[in-house]
Design a protein around this motif. Structure first.
Motif, PDB file in Angstrom:
ATOM      1  N   ALA A   1      -0.975   6.222 -12.155  1.00  8.64           N
ATOM      2  CA  ALA A   1      -1.194   7.660 -11.996  1.00  8.64           C
ATOM      3  C   ALA A   1      -1.850   8.007 -10.665  1.00  8.64           C
ATOM      4  CB  ALA A   1      -2.050   8.190 -13.147  1.00  8.64           C
ATOM      5  N   THR A   2      -2.258   6.993  -9.904  1.00  5.88           N
ATOM      6  CA  THR A   2      -2.984   7.257  -8.662  1.00  5.88           C
ATOM      7  C   THR A   2      -2.037   7.444  -7.482  1.00  5.88           C
ATOM      8  OG1 THR A   2      -3.165   4.893  -8.124  1.00  5.88           O
ATOM      9  CG2 THR A   2      -4.937   5.874  -9.430  1.00  5.88           C
ATOM     10  N   GLN A   3      -2.543   8.121  -6.472  1.00  3.87           N
ATOM     11  CA  GLN A   3      -1.828   8.231  -5.202  1.00  3.87           C
ATOM     12  C   GLN A   3      -2.536   7.312  -4.213  1.00  3.87           C
ATOM     13  OE1 GLN A   3      -1.252  12.262  -3.882  1.00  3.87           O
ATOM     14  NE2 GLN A   3       0.369  12.594  -5.374  1.00  3.87           N
ATOM     15  N   SER A   4      -2.218   6.035  -4.317  1.00  4.53           N
ATOM     16  CA  SER A   4      -2.830   5.040  -3.445  1.00  4.53           C
ATOM     17  C   SER A   4      -1.867   3.876  -3.286  1.00  4.53           C
ATOM     18  CB  SER A   4      -4.151   4.531  -4.049  1.00  4.53           C
ATOM     19  OG  SER A   4      -3.897   3.686  -5.167  1.00  4.53           O
ATOM     20  N   ASN A   5      -2.184   3.001  -2.356  1.00  5.29           N
ATOM     21  CA  ASN A   5      -1.320   1.839  -2.126  1.00  5.29           C
ATOM     22  C   ASN A   5      -1.356   0.839  -3.274  1.00  5.29           C
ATOM     23  OD1 ASN A   5      -0.369   2.778   0.336  1.00  5.29           O
ATOM     24  ND2 ASN A   5      -2.041   1.835   1.487  1.00  5.29           N
ATOM     25  N   ASP A   6      -2.268   1.035  -4.216  1.00  9.41           N
ATOM     26  CA  ASP A   6      -2.269   0.184  -5.407  1.00  9.41           C
ATOM     27  C   ASP A   6      -1.119   0.539  -6.339  1.00  9.41           C
ATOM     28  OD1 ASP A   6      -4.555  -1.182  -4.602  1.00  9.41           O
ATOM     29  OD2 ASP A   6      -5.895   0.263  -5.561  1.00  9.41           O
ATOM     30  N   ASN A   7      -0.569   1.723  -6.153  1.00 13.26           N
ATOM     31  CA  ASN A   7       0.527   2.216  -6.987  1.00 13.26           C
ATOM     32  C   ASN A   7       1.856   1.961  -6.264  1.00 13.26           C
ATOM     33  OD1 ASN A   7       2.441   3.663  -8.397  1.00 13.26           O
ATOM     34  ND2 ASN A   7       1.230   5.544  -8.514  1.00 13.26           N
ATOM     35  N   PRO A   8       2.682   1.029  -6.740  1.00 10.82           N
ATOM     36  CA  PRO A   8       3.906   0.666  -6.009  1.00 10.82           C
ATOM     37  C   PRO A   8       4.861   1.829  -5.763  1.00 10.82           C
ATOM     38  CG  PRO A   8       3.394  -1.005  -7.637  1.00 10.82           C
ATOM     39  CD  PRO A   8       2.462   0.134  -7.893  1.00 10.82           C
ATOM     40  N   VAL A   9       5.044   2.707  -6.749  1.00 14.55           N
ATOM     41  CA  VAL A   9       5.993   3.797  -6.533  1.00 14.55           C
ATOM     42  C   VAL A   9       5.455   4.771  -5.497  1.00 14.55           C
ATOM     43  CG1 VAL A   9       5.144   5.317  -8.381  1.00 14.55           C
ATOM     44  CG2 VAL A   9       7.534   5.445  -7.658  1.00 14.55           C
TER      45      VAL A   9
ATOM     46  N   THR B   1       3.650   3.924  -2.955  1.00 16.47           N
ATOM     47  CA  THR B   1       3.835   3.242  -1.678  1.00 16.47           C
ATOM     48  C   THR B   1       5.230   3.498  -1.119  1.00 16.47           C
ATOM     49  OG1 THR B   1       2.276   1.496  -2.287  1.00 16.47           O
ATOM     50  CG2 THR B   1       3.860   0.981  -0.548  1.00 16.47           C
ATOM     51  N   VAL B   2       6.250   3.374  -1.964  1.00 13.41           N
ATOM     52  CA  VAL B   2       7.631   3.543  -1.511  1.00 13.41           C
ATOM     53  C   VAL B   2       7.923   5.013  -1.240  1.00 13.41           C
ATOM     54  CG1 VAL B   2      10.049   3.209  -2.106  1.00 13.41           C
ATOM     55  CG2 VAL B   2       8.354   1.474  -2.741  1.00 13.41           C
TER      56      VAL B   2
ATOM     57  N   GLU C   1       9.622  -2.079  -1.745  1.00 16.63           N
ATOM     58  CA  GLU C   1       8.209  -2.240  -1.393  1.00 16.63           C
ATOM     59  C   GLU C   1       8.058  -3.050  -0.111  1.00 16.63           C
ATOM     60  OE1 GLU C   1       6.207  -3.713  -4.963  1.00 16.63           O
ATOM     61  OE2 GLU C   1       7.484  -2.355  -6.123  1.00 16.63           O
ATOM     62  N   GLU C   2       8.888  -4.088   0.011  1.00 19.37           N
ATOM     63  CA  GLU C   2       8.860  -4.890   1.236  1.00 19.37           C
ATOM     64  C   GLU C   2       9.337  -4.065   2.429  1.00 19.37           C
ATOM     65  OE1 GLU C   2      11.081  -8.831   3.118  1.00 19.37           O
ATOM     66  OE2 GLU C   2      10.975  -8.599   0.946  1.00 19.37           O
ATOM     67  N   LEU C   3      10.387  -3.270   2.208  1.00 26.94           N
ATOM     68  CA  LEU C   3      10.909  -2.428   3.292  1.00 26.94           C
ATOM     69  C   LEU C   3       9.865  -1.409   3.739  1.00 26.94           C
ATOM     70  CD1 LEU C   3      13.252  -1.503   5.108  1.00 26.94           C
ATOM     71  CD2 LEU C   3      14.003  -0.021   3.218  1.00 26.94           C
ATOM     72  N   ALA C   4       9.148  -0.813   2.798  1.00 27.88           N
ATOM     73  CA  ALA C   4       8.117   0.159   3.164  1.00 27.88           C
ATOM     74  C   ALA C   4       7.067  -0.482   4.063  1.00 27.88           C
ATOM     75  CB  ALA C   4       7.460   0.724   1.898  1.00 27.88           C
ATOM     76  N   GLY C   5       6.622  -1.679   3.715  1.00 30.70           N
ATOM     77  CA  GLY C   5       5.651  -2.378   4.553  1.00 30.70           C
ATOM     78  C   GLY C   5       6.214  -2.723   5.916  1.00 30.70           C
TER      79      GLY C   5
END
Length: 551
Positions: A420-428, A430-431, A495-499
């Motif tokens: 539910a968070t808006q942080s890099n801990d949340n995979p969706v 992040t993308v 997720e890899e592409l985003a990074g």
């Protein structure tokens, strides 16, 4: 140059060697060869072990074959260097202009980028969810909603014709217990011991009474039939609405009751008898499933003349095949694992090929966690966590992504506080944030009047090369996800592409600064940014997740 293009180049080199008489391949030149990204960048852009695979058939030494191939490949367009390593590995470095062309190819293809012909011409029936219409969809069914719909999108992108199907179990004892529960609720009596509980029973019972105010004046047997007709329809309508709100719709809703009313069961039994795969014993009709790998034979018509539970499965499978489907997929929960053997034996008994014409995918358990504690109860359903509970906690996008992100054959614990968070801990997040960041940059470029253009030879920075190779991998990721029935491969790739994109952006300035004039390098990098946007959007689309332009 992407992996598929390089594979074709290697095949062309092999063909040239055969045509020149320098190489003999008794089985012919393979249609394609495996090309992979090496783990160490110093080993080139791509690597292949084709020489090791073919050397024995060719009657030669792997390294010697690799040297022959290397000589041919060095002369090929788009390749700047080829090295032979170890016993016969080929490490290939792509020319900068050939690698940079990937960005233009991606943008030109747009929404079609990632499409392949891996399943072209296949008629696929994809049956998933198929929850009994006796209550809201629980978390296990929600997992199949996310995974099944994503898999359908992936199969479509690899060329298949896909029909999404929901098997509506409206025949049998569970419906009797459901309607009995509705009647009891409406009459103010306790729910039967084997019935269904939860506030939803009271809600639906009240809705039936509102629609048919006379129902409580009828004898119980007549009243129960009204609750069966109206209540089941109300429950299934609610299920379909919940799935629609989750972004999942079906092409076919197949009613189990139709199999029994249409004579389809008798037709399936007759077909198996014609094939010599049934026999009578103890007044019942049995299917010879043991000879097709099951642990024992199964009754298909009981001694009282009624069809067994398996008889409906026989009829349903034959119906699917008669509708022209080459491949029938059924997605089941972990509690149905023991069911696989008899279904595969049934497939073989019809003369079909288990694992090809019929494939059963098993999904493992999903556990929801909040504040470090597992969630086990729904306020409305009473006994299980439902689709609406999950969506209410973290939203549709996060729910779909979270459930599709893991291999379906593994148990998963979803921490709702994280998702539910808006942080890099949340995979969706992040993308999606990467897509929003890319979209923002493209808007800024438009405001500055900077236009993207193809100058592939200018994209020589190491981070540009890494991003280009990542974009080039997308079609192969999609094909792999289809072949392995593994939508989670798309999520992990994204997720890899985003990074990879963020590292490129941090190292390579895309837009001019201050009074700097926009040049060809800015235009080339902007095209690379746009290509990244395309792939992120296409990948999220395969998972049924939105690609926001602003966050």
């Amino acid at each position: 140059m992407n992996p598929a293009q390089l594979s074709s180049t290697v095949v062309d080199a092999l063909t040239a060697l055969v045509d020149a008489g320098s190489l003999a391949l008794p089985d012919g030149v393979p249609a394609e060869v495996t090309v992979e990204r090496p783990r160490q960048r110093s080993h080139g852009d791509y690597a292949t072990n084709v020489a090791l695979q073919l050397a024995r058939k060719a009657g030669t030494n792997p390294r010697a074959l690799a040297e022959q191939l290397a000589e041919r490949l060095r002369a090929a367009k788009g390749i700047s260097a080829v090295d032979v390593a170890g016993p016969g590995f080929l490490n290939v470095t792509v020319a900068a202009d050939a690698q940079g062309q990937v960005a233009a190819d991606v943008v030109a293809a747009g929404a079609a980028y990632g499409s392949t012909e891996a399943f072209a011409g296949e008629q696929i029936n994809l049956e998933f969810v198929s929850a009994n219409p006796t209550g809201p969809i629980h978390i296990g069914g929600v997992r199949w909603a996310a995974v099944g719909d994503a898999l359908g999108r992936i199969f479509t992108m690899t060329g298949a014709q896909v029909t999404r199907e929901y098997y509506f179990n409206d025949h049998g004892g569970q419906i009797d217990r459901f309607t009995g529960s509705l009647l009891a609720s409406a009459q103010g009596r306790p729910v039967p011991e084997d019935g269904y509980g939860g506030l939803y029973i009271d809600d639906i019972a009240a809705a039936v009474v509102a629609r048919r105010p006379d129902v409580l004046d009828l004898p119980d047997d007549e009243a129960q039939e009204v609750f069966r007709e109206v209540g089941v329809d109300l429950m299934f309508t609610e299920i379909k609405q919940s799935l629609h709100d989750f972004g999942v719709d079906f092409d076919v809703y197949f009613h189990e009751d139709e199999l029994h009313r249409s004579g389809a069961v008798d037709k399936a039994v007759a077909r198996l008898t014609e094939l010599g795969n049934t026999y009578e014993q103890d007044g019942a009709l049995w299917l010879r499933t043991e000879q097709f790998g099951d642990d024992k034979d199964r009754v298909i018509v009981k001694s009282d003349g009624n069809g067994s539970y398996l008889s409906g499965d026989l009829a349903y499978y034959l119906d699917k095949r008669s509708r022209g489907f080459d491949r029938c997929f059924i997605m089941l929960g972990a509690d149905h694992h023991g069911y696989v053997g008899r279904m595969m034996a049934m497939c073989a008994a019809f003369g079909d090929q288990p694992g090809v014409n019929l494939e059963i995918l098993i999904g493992q358990m999903v556990n929801l966690v909040r504040d470090g504690q597992p969630l086990r109860m729904s306020k409305r359903a009473g006994t299980v966590v439902t689709i609406d509970d999950l969506v209410g906690a973290i939203g549709v996008d996060a729910a779909r992504y979270a459930l599709a992100r893991y291999s379906s054959d593994s148990n998963i614990d979803l921490d709702l506080d994280v998702w539910a968070t808006q942080s890099n801990d949340n995979p969706v997040f992040t993308v999606q944030y990467a897509h929003a960041r890319v979209s923002s940059l493209l808007r800024n470029a438009a405001d500055l009047g900077v236009e993207a253009a193809s100058h592939p030879e200018l994209l020589t920075h190491e981070k540009e090369g890494v991003l280009l190779r990542a974009l080039a991998e997308f079609p192969r990721v999609v094909t792999s996800a289809a072949e392995l029935r593994a939508p989670h491969r798309v999520a992990r790739y994204l997720e890899e592409l985003a990074g990879t994109y963020h590292r490129f952006y941090d190292s390579c300035r895309v837009l001019p600064m201050g009074d700097e004039e926009a040049g060809e390098l800015h235009a080339a990098r902007l095209l690379l940014v746009d290509a990244t946007r395309v792939v992120l959007a296409n990948g999220l689309g395969l998972l049924g997740v939105s690609a926001p332009e602003r966050m």
